[in-house]
Design an enzyme around this catalytic site. Structure first.
Site, short mmCIF file in Angstrom:
data_model
loop_
_atom_site.label_atom_id
_atom_site.label_comp_id
_atom_site.label_asym_id
_atom_site.label_seq_id
_atom_site.Cartn_x
_atom_site.Cartn_y
_atom_site.Cartn_z
N ILE A 143 -9.53 0.19 3.77
CA ILE A 143 -9.97 0.48 5.13
C ILE A 143 -8.86 0.13 6.12
O ILE A 143 -8.47 -1.04 6.23
CB ILE A 143 -11.27 -0.30 5.45
CG1 ILE A 143 -12.39 0.22 4.53
CG2 ILE A 143 -11.66 -0.16 6.93
CD1 ILE A 143 -13.65 -0.60 4.54
N ASP A 144 -8.34 1.12 6.77
CA ASP A 144 -7.32 0.93 7.79
C ASP A 144 -7.78 1.55 9.11
O ASP A 144 -7.84 0.88 10.15
CB ASP A 144 -6.01 1.58 7.31
CG ASP A 144 -4.85 1.30 8.25
OD1 ASP A 144 -5.06 0.68 9.30
OD2 ASP A 144 -3.71 1.72 7.96
N SER A 145 -8.15 2.83 9.07
CA SER A 145 -8.48 3.55 10.31
C SER A 145 -9.60 2.88 11.10
O SER A 145 -9.54 2.84 12.33
CB SER A 145 -8.88 5.00 10.00
OG SER A 145 -7.78 5.67 9.44
N GLU A 149 -1.85 5.80 -8.74
CA GLU A 149 -2.77 6.80 -8.17
C GLU A 149 -2.64 8.13 -8.89
O GLU A 149 -1.55 8.59 -9.21
CB GLU A 149 -2.50 6.99 -6.67
CG GLU A 149 -3.42 8.03 -6.04
CD GLU A 149 -3.41 8.07 -4.52
OE1 GLU A 149 -2.94 7.10 -3.89
OE2 GLU A 149 -3.87 9.08 -3.96
N GLY A 177 -8.72 5.83 1.68
CA GLY A 177 -9.31 6.70 2.71
C GLY A 177 -10.79 6.49 2.89
O GLY A 177 -11.55 7.45 3.01
N ASP A 212 2.54 4.83 -5.65
CA ASP A 212 1.80 6.07 -5.43
C ASP A 212 2.67 7.27 -5.81
O ASP A 212 3.46 7.77 -5.01
CB ASP A 212 1.38 6.16 -3.96
CG ASP A 212 0.64 7.46 -3.65
OD1 ASP A 212 0.47 8.28 -4.58
OD2 ASP A 212 0.24 7.64 -2.50
N HIS A 256 -7.42 10.07 4.09
CA HIS A 256 -6.90 9.13 5.08
C HIS A 256 -7.12 9.61 6.51
O HIS A 256 -7.21 10.80 6.76
CB HIS A 256 -5.40 8.90 4.86
CG HIS A 256 -5.10 8.18 3.58
ND1 HIS A 256 -4.63 8.82 2.46
CD2 HIS A 256 -5.22 6.87 3.26
CE1 HIS A 256 -4.46 7.92 1.50
NE2 HIS A 256 -4.81 6.73 1.95
N ASP A 298 0.85 -1.19 0.00
CA ASP A 298 0.00 0.00 0.00
C ASP A 298 0.90 1.25 0.00
O ASP A 298 1.81 1.36 0.83
CB ASP A 298 -0.85 -0.06 1.29
CG ASP A 298 -1.96 0.95 1.31
OD1 ASP A 298 -2.42 1.36 0.23
OD2 ASP A 298 -2.39 1.32 2.43
P1 13P Z 1 -8.50 5.05 6.00
O1 13P Z 1 -7.56 5.91 6.77
O2 13P Z 1 -9.76 5.79 5.67
O3 13P Z 1 -8.81 3.76 6.68
O4 13P Z 1 -7.81 4.71 4.60
C1 13P Z 1 -6.90 3.65 4.50
C2 13P Z 1 -6.18 3.62 3.21
O5 13P Z 1 -6.51 4.29 2.25
C3 13P Z 1 -5.03 2.72 3.12
O6 13P Z 1 -4.35 2.88 1.90
O1 G3H Z 2 -2.84 4.91 3.63
C1 G3H Z 2 -2.27 4.82 4.70
C2 G3H Z 2 -2.53 3.63 5.56
O2 G3H Z 2 -3.55 3.91 6.47
C3 G3H Z 2 -1.27 3.14 6.21
O3 G3H Z 2 -0.87 3.95 7.25
O4 G3H Z 2 1.58 4.36 6.88
O5 G3H Z 2 0.54 4.61 9.15
O6 G3H Z 2 0.84 2.35 8.15
P1 G3H Z 2 0.64 3.81 7.89
ZN ZN Z 3 -4.42 4.87 1.14
#
Ligand code: 13P
Ligand code: G3H
Ligand code: ZN
Length: 336
Positions: free
Chosen positions: A280-282, A149, A237, A119, A193, A97
Protein backbone atom coordinates in the site's frame (compact mmCIF):
# COMPACT_ATOMS: atom_id res chain seq x y z
CA UNK A 1 31.59 9.07 -2.43
CA UNK A 2 32.09 6.62 0.44
CA UNK A 3 29.13 4.59 1.61
CA UNK A 4 29.50 2.54 4.78
CA UNK A 5 28.59 -1.14 4.38
CA UNK A 6 26.33 -2.48 7.09
CA UNK A 7 24.19 -5.56 7.70
CA UNK A 8 20.53 -5.11 8.59
CA UNK A 9 21.16 -7.19 11.68
CA UNK A 10 23.27 -4.38 13.13
CA UNK A 11 20.30 -2.04 12.66
CA UNK A 12 17.88 -4.28 14.55
CA UNK A 13 15.86 -5.16 11.44
CA UNK A 14 14.40 -8.55 10.48
CA UNK A 15 14.08 -10.35 7.16
CA UNK A 16 10.67 -11.62 6.01
CA UNK A 17 11.16 -15.38 6.51
CA UNK A 18 9.67 -15.73 9.96
CA UNK A 19 7.05 -13.04 9.38
CA UNK A 20 5.65 -14.80 6.30
CA UNK A 21 5.73 -18.24 7.87
CA UNK A 22 3.52 -16.96 10.68
CA UNK A 23 1.28 -14.96 8.35
CA UNK A 24 0.73 -18.00 6.14
CA UNK A 25 -0.25 -20.10 9.13
CA UNK A 26 -2.29 -17.36 10.78
CA UNK A 27 -4.33 -16.32 7.73
CA UNK A 28 -3.36 -12.64 7.70
CA UNK A 29 -1.15 -10.37 5.59
CA UNK A 30 1.75 -8.20 6.71
CA UNK A 31 1.49 -4.56 5.62
CA UNK A 32 3.99 -3.47 2.97
CA UNK A 33 3.82 0.29 3.50
CA UNK A 34 5.93 2.58 1.30
CA UNK A 35 7.54 5.71 2.68
CA UNK A 36 9.70 8.57 1.42
CA UNK A 37 9.93 10.93 4.39
CA UNK A 38 10.02 11.15 8.17
CA UNK A 39 6.34 11.83 8.76
CA UNK A 40 5.24 8.80 6.75
CA UNK A 41 7.70 6.62 8.63
CA UNK A 42 6.60 7.97 12.01
CA UNK A 43 2.96 7.25 11.12
CA UNK A 44 3.73 3.68 10.02
CA UNK A 45 5.70 2.87 13.16
CA UNK A 46 3.19 4.52 15.46
CA UNK A 47 0.29 2.59 13.87
CA UNK A 48 2.09 -0.75 13.78
CA UNK A 49 3.33 -0.40 17.37
CA UNK A 50 -0.14 0.58 18.57
CA UNK A 51 -1.77 -2.36 16.79
CA UNK A 52 1.12 -4.73 17.55
CA UNK A 53 1.60 -5.60 13.89
CA UNK A 54 4.80 -6.71 12.14
CA UNK A 55 5.66 -4.39 9.27
CA UNK A 56 7.58 -4.29 6.00
CA UNK A 57 8.88 -0.77 5.37
CA UNK A 58 9.17 -0.34 1.63
CA UNK A 59 11.43 1.92 -0.36
CA UNK A 60 11.26 2.20 -4.11
CA UNK A 61 14.29 3.09 -6.19
CA UNK A 62 12.80 6.56 -6.56
CA UNK A 63 12.32 6.88 -2.79
CA UNK A 64 15.93 5.92 -2.17
CA UNK A 65 17.11 8.54 -4.62
CA UNK A 66 14.75 11.13 -3.09
CA UNK A 67 15.66 10.55 0.53
CA UNK A 68 19.36 9.54 0.24
CA UNK A 69 20.67 6.10 1.18
CA UNK A 70 22.62 7.24 4.24
CA UNK A 71 19.62 9.13 5.62
CA UNK A 72 17.44 6.10 5.00
CA UNK A 73 19.70 3.71 6.84
CA UNK A 74 19.60 5.95 9.90
CA UNK A 75 15.85 6.41 9.51
CA UNK A 76 15.39 2.64 9.52
CA UNK A 77 17.52 2.37 12.64
CA UNK A 78 15.47 5.25 14.07
CA UNK A 79 12.27 3.37 13.29
CA UNK A 80 13.50 0.38 15.31
CA UNK A 81 14.43 2.70 18.19
CA UNK A 82 11.09 4.54 17.99
CA UNK A 83 9.11 1.30 18.24
CA UNK A 84 11.21 0.33 21.25
CA UNK A 85 10.56 3.72 22.84
CA UNK A 86 6.83 3.14 22.33
CA UNK A 87 7.27 -0.08 24.30
CA UNK A 88 6.61 -2.40 21.34
CA UNK A 89 9.57 -4.14 19.73
CA UNK A 90 7.60 -5.23 16.67
CA UNK A 91 9.42 -7.04 13.83
CA UNK A 92 10.47 -4.45 11.25
CA UNK A 93 11.79 -5.30 7.80
CA UNK A 94 13.42 -2.81 5.42
CA UNK A 95 12.54 -3.86 1.88
CA UNK A 96 13.55 -2.67 -1.57
CA UNK A 97 10.37 -2.33 -3.63
CA UNK A 98 10.59 -3.00 -7.39
CA UNK A 99 14.35 -3.31 -7.64
CA UNK A 100 15.27 -3.69 -11.29
CA UNK A 101 18.90 -4.84 -11.35
CA UNK A 102 21.39 -7.06 -9.57
CA UNK A 103 23.65 -4.06 -8.89
CA UNK A 104 20.90 -2.06 -7.23
CA UNK A 105 19.81 -5.02 -5.10
CA UNK A 106 23.44 -5.55 -4.00
CA UNK A 107 23.81 -1.91 -3.07
CA UNK A 108 20.65 -2.05 -0.92
CA UNK A 109 21.73 -5.29 0.76
CA UNK A 110 25.14 -3.79 1.50
CA UNK A 111 23.60 -0.71 3.13
CA UNK A 112 21.15 -2.29 5.55
CA UNK A 113 18.13 -3.69 3.70
CA UNK A 114 16.81 -6.96 5.13
CA UNK A 115 14.74 -7.87 2.08
CA UNK A 116 14.80 -6.97 -1.60
CA UNK A 117 12.45 -7.35 -4.52
CA UNK A 118 13.79 -8.14 -7.93
CA UNK A 119 11.05 -7.21 -10.36
CA UNK A 120 11.84 -8.91 -13.64
CA UNK A 121 8.18 -9.20 -14.58
CA UNK A 122 8.65 -7.16 -17.76
CA UNK A 123 11.64 -9.26 -18.90
CA UNK A 124 11.50 -12.42 -21.00
CA UNK A 125 10.76 -15.36 -18.66
CA UNK A 126 14.22 -16.99 -18.83
CA UNK A 127 15.95 -13.67 -18.24
CA UNK A 128 13.74 -13.00 -15.20
CA UNK A 129 14.78 -16.41 -13.84
CA UNK A 130 18.48 -15.85 -14.54
CA UNK A 131 18.71 -12.46 -12.81
CA UNK A 132 16.40 -13.49 -9.97
CA UNK A 133 18.73 -16.42 -9.25
CA UNK A 134 21.76 -14.13 -9.05
CA UNK A 135 19.98 -11.71 -6.71
CA UNK A 136 18.82 -14.61 -4.54
CA UNK A 137 22.31 -16.10 -4.33
CA UNK A 138 23.83 -12.79 -3.22
CA UNK A 139 20.98 -12.11 -0.79
CA UNK A 140 20.80 -15.56 0.78
CA UNK A 141 24.55 -15.54 1.46
CA UNK A 142 23.77 -12.55 3.71
CA UNK A 143 20.50 -13.93 5.15
CA UNK A 144 18.46 -11.37 3.19
CA UNK A 145 15.12 -12.51 1.73
CA UNK A 146 14.01 -11.96 -1.87
CA UNK A 147 10.64 -11.26 -3.49
CA UNK A 148 10.23 -11.88 -7.23
CA UNK A 149 7.38 -11.07 -9.58
CA UNK A 150 5.55 -12.88 -12.35
CA UNK A 151 2.78 -11.34 -14.41
CA UNK A 152 2.33 -7.67 -15.24
CA UNK A 153 0.23 -5.21 -13.28
CA UNK A 154 -1.49 -2.44 -15.20
CA UNK A 155 -0.51 1.08 -14.16
CA UNK A 156 2.82 2.63 -13.38
CA UNK A 157 5.49 0.25 -12.15
CA UNK A 158 8.82 2.03 -11.65
CA UNK A 159 8.16 4.35 -14.57
CA UNK A 160 7.08 1.51 -16.82
CA UNK A 161 3.51 2.16 -17.86
CA UNK A 162 1.59 -1.01 -18.64
CA UNK A 163 -1.75 -0.50 -20.29
CA UNK A 164 -3.19 -3.88 -19.51
CA UNK A 165 -2.64 -6.56 -16.87
CA UNK A 166 -1.13 -9.86 -17.86
CA UNK A 167 -2.32 -12.29 -15.21
CA UNK A 168 0.18 -14.68 -13.68
CA UNK A 169 0.19 -18.17 -15.16
CA UNK A 170 0.01 -20.58 -12.14
CA UNK A 171 2.13 -23.29 -13.83
CA UNK A 172 4.78 -20.72 -14.65
CA UNK A 173 4.66 -19.55 -11.02
CA UNK A 174 5.38 -23.10 -9.85
CA UNK A 175 8.22 -23.56 -12.32
CA UNK A 176 9.67 -20.13 -11.50
CA UNK A 177 9.64 -20.75 -7.75
CA UNK A 178 11.29 -24.14 -8.02
CA UNK A 179 14.01 -22.87 -10.34
CA UNK A 180 14.79 -19.66 -8.45
CA UNK A 181 14.20 -20.51 -4.78
CA UNK A 182 12.60 -17.10 -4.17
CA UNK A 183 11.23 -16.42 -0.67
CA UNK A 184 7.98 -14.84 -1.84
CA UNK A 185 6.24 -14.26 -5.13
CA UNK A 186 4.25 -11.24 -6.31
CA UNK A 187 1.48 -12.24 -8.68
CA UNK A 188 -0.92 -10.40 -10.93
CA UNK A 189 -4.61 -11.10 -10.29
CA UNK A 190 -6.18 -7.77 -11.23
CA UNK A 191 -4.64 -5.20 -8.88
CA UNK A 192 -2.62 -2.32 -10.32
CA UNK A 193 -0.49 0.59 -9.14
CA UNK A 194 -1.66 4.14 -8.58
CA UNK A 195 -5.00 5.85 -7.93
CA UNK A 196 -6.73 4.92 -11.20
CA UNK A 197 -6.74 1.16 -11.10
CA UNK A 198 -9.62 0.64 -13.48
CA UNK A 199 -11.13 2.56 -16.33
CA UNK A 200 -14.78 3.52 -15.73
CA UNK A 201 -15.79 1.29 -18.66
CA UNK A 202 -14.34 -1.73 -16.81
CA UNK A 203 -16.63 -1.01 -13.84
CA UNK A 204 -20.33 -1.21 -13.14
CA UNK A 205 -22.20 1.65 -11.48
CA UNK A 206 -24.58 1.63 -8.51
CA UNK A 207 -27.87 3.55 -8.73
CA UNK A 208 -26.15 6.49 -7.05
CA UNK A 209 -23.34 6.48 -9.61
CA UNK A 210 -20.62 4.87 -7.51
CA UNK A 211 -18.15 2.85 -9.61
CA UNK A 212 -17.79 -0.84 -8.67
CA UNK A 213 -14.57 -2.42 -10.02
CA UNK A 214 -14.35 -5.94 -11.44
CA UNK A 215 -13.46 -8.56 -8.80
CA UNK A 216 -9.91 -9.85 -8.38
CA UNK A 217 -9.10 -13.19 -10.03
CA UNK A 218 -9.31 -15.36 -6.95
CA UNK A 219 -9.41 -18.40 -9.23
CA UNK A 220 -5.79 -17.68 -10.23
CA UNK A 221 -4.75 -17.17 -6.62
CA UNK A 222 -6.38 -20.50 -5.72
CA UNK A 223 -4.52 -22.31 -8.51
CA UNK A 224 -1.21 -20.76 -7.43
CA UNK A 225 -1.70 -21.79 -3.84
CA UNK A 226 -2.70 -25.29 -4.84
CA UNK A 227 0.56 -25.70 -6.75
CA UNK A 228 2.66 -23.79 -4.22
CA UNK A 229 1.03 -24.27 -0.81
CA UNK A 230 4.05 -23.04 1.15
CA UNK A 231 4.88 -20.00 -0.98
CA UNK A 232 4.09 -16.59 0.55
CA UNK A 233 2.20 -14.60 -2.08
CA UNK A 234 2.45 -10.81 -2.40
CA UNK A 235 -0.16 -8.43 -3.78
CA UNK A 236 1.10 -5.17 -5.23
CA UNK A 237 -1.13 -2.29 -6.21
CA UNK A 238 -3.49 -2.94 -3.32
CA UNK A 239 -4.55 0.54 -2.24
CA UNK A 240 -8.27 0.99 -1.82
CA UNK A 241 -8.17 4.63 -3.01
CA UNK A 242 -10.39 5.70 -0.12
CA UNK A 243 -13.19 7.92 -1.56
CA UNK A 244 -13.16 10.27 1.46
CA UNK A 245 -9.58 11.35 0.65
CA UNK A 246 -10.25 11.70 -3.06
CA UNK A 247 -13.26 13.93 -2.24
CA UNK A 248 -11.18 16.00 0.21
CA UNK A 249 -8.47 16.51 -2.41
CA UNK A 250 -10.98 17.56 -5.08
CA UNK A 251 -12.85 19.87 -2.70
CA UNK A 252 -9.65 21.69 -1.86
CA UNK A 253 -8.21 22.49 -5.25
CA UNK A 254 -7.14 19.04 -6.44
CA UNK A 255 -8.22 17.28 -9.59
CA UNK A 256 -8.39 13.51 -9.41
CA UNK A 257 -10.73 12.00 -11.94
CA UNK A 258 -12.21 8.50 -11.85
CA UNK A 259 -9.90 7.46 -9.01
CA UNK A 260 -10.73 3.90 -7.99
CA UNK A 261 -9.04 1.19 -5.95
CA UNK A 262 -9.39 -2.34 -4.63
CA UNK A 263 -12.38 -2.86 -2.31
CA UNK A 264 -11.34 -3.72 1.24
CA UNK A 265 -13.44 -6.87 1.46
CA UNK A 266 -11.45 -8.37 -1.43
CA UNK A 267 -8.16 -7.60 0.29
CA UNK A 268 -9.50 -9.15 3.49
CA UNK A 269 -10.35 -12.30 1.55
CA UNK A 270 -6.87 -12.40 -0.07
CA UNK A 271 -5.19 -11.90 3.33
CA UNK A 272 -7.02 -14.97 4.68
CA UNK A 273 -5.62 -16.99 1.76
CA UNK A 274 -1.89 -17.35 0.99
CA UNK A 275 -1.30 -13.63 0.45
CA UNK A 276 1.27 -12.77 3.13
CA UNK A 277 2.07 -9.15 2.19
CA UNK A 278 -0.20 -6.46 0.81
CA UNK A 279 1.50 -3.40 -0.70
CA UNK A 280 0.00 0.00 0.00
CA UNK A 281 1.54 3.25 -1.17
CA UNK A 282 -1.11 5.32 -2.97
CA UNK A 283 -3.51 5.36 0.01
CA UNK A 284 -0.77 6.94 2.13
CA UNK A 285 -0.06 9.52 -0.56
CA UNK A 286 -3.77 10.35 -0.92
CA UNK A 287 -4.37 10.67 2.82
CA UNK A 288 -1.36 12.92 3.26
CA UNK A 289 -2.26 15.15 0.31
CA UNK A 290 -5.91 15.36 1.38
CA UNK A 291 -5.11 16.55 4.89
CA UNK A 292 -2.43 18.98 3.75
CA UNK A 293 -4.75 20.49 1.14
CA UNK A 294 -7.63 20.81 3.58
CA UNK A 295 -5.50 22.26 6.37
CA UNK A 296 -3.93 24.88 4.12
CA UNK A 297 -7.30 25.80 2.61
CA UNK A 298 -8.96 26.14 6.01
CA UNK A 299 -6.08 28.06 7.60
CA UNK A 300 -4.49 30.16 4.86
CA UNK A 301 -2.27 32.05 7.26
CA UNK A 302 -0.29 29.06 8.60
CA UNK A 303 3.21 28.46 7.27
CA UNK A 304 4.85 26.20 9.84
CA UNK A 305 5.20 22.78 8.13
CA UNK A 306 4.65 21.06 11.48
CA UNK A 307 1.08 22.28 11.47
CA UNK A 308 0.03 20.67 8.20
CA UNK A 309 2.51 17.78 8.15
CA UNK A 310 1.68 16.95 11.76
CA UNK A 311 -2.03 16.69 10.98
CA UNK A 312 -1.30 14.59 7.91
CA UNK A 313 0.89 12.29 9.98
CA UNK A 314 -1.86 11.77 12.58
CA UNK A 315 -4.39 10.91 9.91
CA UNK A 316 -1.94 8.52 8.24
CA UNK A 317 -1.34 6.72 11.53
CA UNK A 318 -5.11 6.33 12.03
CA UNK A 319 -5.51 4.98 8.50
CA UNK A 320 -2.67 2.44 8.84
CA UNK A 321 -3.93 1.25 12.23
CA UNK A 322 -7.41 0.69 10.81
CA UNK A 323 -6.00 -1.21 7.84
CA UNK A 324 -3.98 -3.48 10.13
CA UNK A 325 -7.07 -4.20 12.23
CA UNK A 326 -9.82 -4.40 9.64
CA UNK A 327 -8.24 -5.24 6.29
CA UNK A 328 -4.92 -7.08 6.65
CA UNK A 329 -5.70 -8.76 9.95
CA UNK A 330 -2.07 -8.28 11.06
CA UNK A 331 -2.98 -6.47 14.29
CA UNK A 332 -2.01 -8.41 17.39
CA UNK A 333 0.41 -10.70 15.55
CA UNK A 334 3.75 -8.96 16.24
CA UNK A 335 4.66 -11.29 19.08
CA UNK A 336 3.20 -14.58 17.81
P1 13P B 1 -0.61 1.13 -4.70
O1 13P B 1 -0.29 2.11 -5.78
O2 13P B 1 -1.93 0.47 -4.95
O3 13P B 1 -0.57 1.73 -3.34
O4 13P B 1 0.48 -0.03 -4.75
C1 13P B 1 1.71 0.13 -4.11
C2 13P B 1 2.69 -0.92 -4.46
O5 13P B 1 2.38 -1.95 -5.03
C3 13P B 1 4.08 -0.69 -4.05
O6 13P B 1 4.92 -1.69 -4.55
O1 G3H C 1 5.08 0.33 -6.84
C1 G3H C 1 5.36 1.52 -6.88
C2 G3H C 1 5.36 2.30 -5.61
O2 G3H C 1 4.11 2.90 -5.42
C3 G3H C 1 6.50 3.27 -5.57
O3 G3H C 1 6.30 4.36 -6.38
O4 G3H C 1 8.43 4.64 -7.69
O5 G3H C 1 6.83 6.55 -7.35
O6 G3H C 1 8.19 5.71 -5.45
P1 G3H C 1 7.54 5.38 -6.76
ZN1 ZN D 1 4.31 -2.48 -6.43
Amino acid sequence: MTVRMISYKQLGLANTRDMYKKALKGGYAIPGYNFNNMEQLQAIIRACAETESPVVLQLSKGAREYANQTMLRHMAEGAVGYAKELGKEIPICLHLDHGNSLEFAKSCIDTGFSSVMFDGSALPYEENIAISRKVIEYAHDRDVTVECELGILAGIEESVLADKSTYTNPEEAADFSTRTGCDSLAISIGTSHGANKFKPEQCTRTETGILIPPPLRFDILEMVQELLPEMPIVLHGASSVIPEYVRMINENGGNLEDAIGIPEDQLRKAARMNVCKINIDSDGRLAMTAIIRRTLAEKPSIFDPRQYLGQARDELARMYARKNREVLGSAGHAFD
